[in-house]
Design a protein around this motif. Structure first.
Motif, short mmCIF file in Angstrom:
data_model
loop_
_atom_site.label_atom_id
_atom_site.label_comp_id
_atom_site.label_asym_id
_atom_site.label_seq_id
_atom_site.Cartn_x
_atom_site.Cartn_y
_atom_site.Cartn_z
N GLY A 13 -3.87 -11.07 5.82
CA GLY A 13 -3.56 -11.50 4.97
C GLY A 13 -4.41 -12.66 4.07
O GLY A 13 -4.65 -13.32 4.98
N GLN B 59 -5.67 -7.16 1.26
CA GLN B 59 -5.89 -8.01 2.43
C GLN B 59 -7.35 -7.97 2.71
O GLN B 59 -7.98 -6.83 2.35
CB GLN B 59 -4.89 -7.17 3.64
CG GLN B 59 -3.65 -7.91 3.14
CD GLN B 59 -2.69 -7.34 4.46
OE1 GLN B 59 -3.12 -6.56 5.25
NE2 GLN B 59 -1.52 -7.67 4.49
N HIS C 242 -2.93 -12.62 -2.04
CA HIS C 242 -1.97 -11.64 -1.41
C HIS C 242 -0.78 -11.71 -0.98
O HIS C 242 0.38 -11.06 -1.64
CB HIS C 242 -2.63 -10.62 -0.45
CG HIS C 242 -2.02 -9.49 0.09
ND1 HIS C 242 -2.14 -8.23 -0.57
CD2 HIS C 242 -0.96 -9.30 1.00
CE1 HIS C 242 -1.33 -7.45 -0.09
NE2 HIS C 242 -0.77 -7.81 0.66
N ALA D 28 -5.94 -2.39 2.35
CA ALA D 28 -7.19 -3.50 2.82
C ALA D 28 -8.31 -3.24 2.95
O ALA D 28 -8.80 -2.11 2.74
CB ALA D 28 -6.41 -4.06 4.11
#
Length: 271
Positions: free
Chosen positions: A105, A100, A109, A47
């Motif tokens: 989230g 992310q 994604h 992320a």
């Protein structure tokens, strides 16, 4: 020809190795209080804001490519399952393209991750093939070499006997004793009915290899469904989604390798 080429074994082995290496290295690069394998998902390692996120991003891309290559080599798998495996590899690679945002989230994604989970869950159930079973055995009847001659001679012999029975007919000439006739049609086995002479309608064939038997694929898909359901429950309740996600991703990554090795090691020699 073997059921799977050698490069399919390489790609199937690379997938779990890349996943395990990427998760281990990426997790070791995170701060002590920044990543918990029980409460954090694997996507958190790639992320935005993660330390050295390129490690997990590269591992996810290589993982997706490995699954796609494996799908190309599994020619023995039924087309629907093979297609879903390749699609799952593409979706896995796209997970790296839609990371992310700081551990939270995003819709894109979630879509690609859900597509990857769905395809890897369904492909084992659609990869099975039913074996051809055993063919019926038939025996050709023995040929009667004098059958046509007997059919041609029988009416003429009957007509000659009727002519001699009329009043004033000349005495019948002396005839030689009738030779012994061959057995009736089909009484003796001909060459075609002997073992190994081609009387069988076809060689006996075995069933499908065990990784491609329908019930095996259904069991594998059922296990994946259970793991994904566990992950979704933990994710929604904000409990510990890391453990079920790791278990689900690990099982989905190892199953193509199980299928490849089962087909490769279980092949039978040609006739």
């Amino acid at each position: 020809m073997p059921p799977v080429p050698w490069w399919t074994i390489v790609s199937a082995v690379i997938a779990p190795v890349v996943l395990a290496t990427g998760v281990t290295v990426a997790a070791s690069r995170q701060p002590a209080d920044g990543y918990d394998p029980l409460t954090s998902t694997l996507s958190a390692l790639a992320a935005h804001g993660a330390t050295d996120r390129w490690v997990m991003t590269t591992a996810v891309v290589l993982l997706g490519l490995a699954h796609s290559v494996t799908a190309l080599g599994l020619r023995a798998v039924a087309p629907p399952g093979r297609f879903l495996l390749g699609l799952g590899g593409v979706a896995t690679a796209l997970v790296a393209a839609f990371p992310q945002a700081d551990g939270h989230g995003t819709n894109s994604h979630a879509v690609v991750a859900g597509l990857a989970f769905g395809t890897f869950t369904c492909w084992p159930a659609l990869a099975g093939r039913r074996g051809p079973g055993r063919r019926a055995v038939t025996v050709r009847p023995a040929r009667d070499p004098v059958g046509p001659a007997r059919a041609w001679w029988q009416p003429r012999r009957t007509a000659a006997a009727a002519a001699r029975s009329r009043p004033g007919a000349p005495p019948a000439p002396a005839t030689l004793p009738r030779p012994a006739t061959l057995p009736e049609f089909g009484a003796l086995p001909g060459p075609a009915a002997l073992p190994g002479s081609g009387a069988l309608s076809g060689p006996e064939t075995e069933g499908a290899p065990w990784p491609l038997r329908p019930w095996v694929g259904l069991v594998a898909s059922a296990v994946s469904v259970g793991l994904v359901a566990w992950f979704v429950v933990e994710l929604v309740t904000h409990a510990r989604p890391g453990l079920p996600e790791t278990a689900a991703v690990g099982a989905m990554t190892l199953w193509p390798l199980v299928v490849v090795l089962g087909l490769r090691l279980g092949r039978t020699p040609g006739p």
